[in-house]
Design a protein around this motif. Sequence first.
Motif, mmCIF file in Angstrom:
data_model
loop_
_atom_site.group_PDB
_atom_site.id
_atom_site.type_symbol
_atom_site.label_atom_id
_atom_site.label_comp_id
_atom_site.label_asym_id
_atom_site.label_seq_id
_atom_site.Cartn_x
_atom_site.Cartn_y
_atom_site.Cartn_z
ATOM 1 N N ILE A 39 -7.487 -24.389 -11.748
ATOM 2 C CA ILE A 39 -6.318 -24.132 -10.896
ATOM 3 C C ILE A 39 -6.499 -22.820 -10.135
ATOM 4 O O ILE A 39 -6.252 -22.745 -8.921
ATOM 5 N N LEU A 40 -6.941 -21.780 -10.839
ATOM 6 C CA LEU A 40 -7.191 -20.506 -10.176
ATOM 7 C C LEU A 40 -8.353 -20.618 -9.193
ATOM 8 O O LEU A 40 -8.357 -19.964 -8.146
ATOM 9 N N ALA A 167 -8.030 -32.147 -7.881
ATOM 10 C CA ALA A 167 -7.373 -31.267 -6.915
ATOM 11 C C ALA A 167 -8.334 -30.187 -6.427
ATOM 12 O O ALA A 167 -8.370 -29.858 -5.228
ATOM 13 N N LEU A 168 -9.135 -29.624 -7.345
ATOM 14 C CA LEU A 168 -10.118 -28.608 -6.964
ATOM 15 C C LEU A 168 -11.166 -29.203 -6.025
ATOM 16 O O LEU A 168 -11.552 -28.572 -5.027
ATOM 17 N N ALA A 222 -1.865 -25.373 -5.893
ATOM 18 C CA ALA A 222 -2.329 -24.707 -7.113
ATOM 19 C C ALA A 222 -1.145 -24.197 -7.930
ATOM 20 O O ALA A 222 -1.155 -24.260 -9.167
ATOM 21 N N GLY A 223 -0.120 -23.701 -7.257
ATOM 22 C CA GLY A 223 1.082 -23.237 -7.944
ATOM 23 C C GLY A 223 1.798 -24.358 -8.675
ATOM 24 O O GLY A 223 2.307 -24.173 -9.790
ATOM 25 N N ALA A 229 0.838 -26.558 -15.963
ATOM 26 C CA ALA A 229 -0.097 -26.206 -17.033
ATOM 27 C C ALA A 229 0.572 -25.313 -18.072
ATOM 28 O O ALA A 229 0.422 -25.520 -19.275
ATOM 29 N N ALA A 230 1.295 -24.304 -17.610
ATOM 30 C CA ALA A 230 1.940 -23.343 -18.511
ATOM 31 C C ALA A 230 3.309 -23.812 -18.975
ATOM 32 O O ALA A 230 3.821 -23.331 -19.997
#
Length: 315
Positions: A39-40, A167-168, A222-223, A229-230
């Motif tokens: 994601i980052l 997505a990446l 990504a957000g 994810a979190a």
Amino acid sequence: MRQLRSELPALLLLGALAAAPFAGFGEGYVLTLLARAMILAMAAVSLSLLVGGAGLVSMGHAAMMGFGAYAVVILDDARIVEAHIVLPVAILAAAGFALVTGAVAVRTSGVHFIMITLAFGQMAFFTATSLAGYGGDDGYTLYARSTVAGGRLLENKLAFHYVCLGALTLAWLLCRMLMASRFGRVMRAVKGNPMRAQALGFSPYPYRLTAYVIAGAIGGAAGFLFANAAEFVAPAYISWQRSGELLFMVILGGLSGLHGAMLGALGFVLLEEWLSHQWEHWRIIFGVLLILAVLWLPGGLSGIPAQVARGFRRG
């Protein structure tokens, strides 16, 4: 052949991430860590489009992720959790923020661009802290991850790993196509010599603004993933420190290609995780290692093979 050679590092890295769950890295904790790294990496790739492609060093890129993440929060609070609604809203929110702020920011360059993006990023950060209805400083815990066609696909760790990988890959392909297109060639010309590009009939402003909005949209996606994810979103995700980390991921990986941003994000996250389990004051060692990487790896992690090859030739 030359094009395939330039894309090979990215393809190998994406292939390694695809094989990771079946190569001894299938544990839940490892998959969670890799998902965070991917994601980052997505956000870092979009930032690399700006830094490496347009010469725009943004210190407010985390705000793009923040807008995407808070779009998830606001819709979650309204009990709207379907991904086909939440994801487009997250992307549009971040792209809209990029359009409004970029309309001002891309008129500047160099240190002025850095400072104005930092200012806009901090404005977003303090706005998030004031949202008492969504947790304020304490952050907001999602009721659940976004659903896909009513199902809980994103709650499956393996499925979420491949969603992040997909997505990446899409983010890399989009930025890669942009860099290889006429648009990318004009951006590089503007980066190299804006006055000459303008003399040839290419106004730098619309190209830079378009790149800024596209990078913002990818950051919003990504957000969306980061929030899921979190399952938690806090203003800290928008802080200038997070923007600095994203910028360092790009530099650590190397500016020779978009794959450098992916490699830098993966290296950054894994090194951070390993050191945090070794010593309570791990950030001291982490900072020293990052400084040494900048000093001794001018081409970043992606430039190590070329650096080694040059060493053999000299030897």
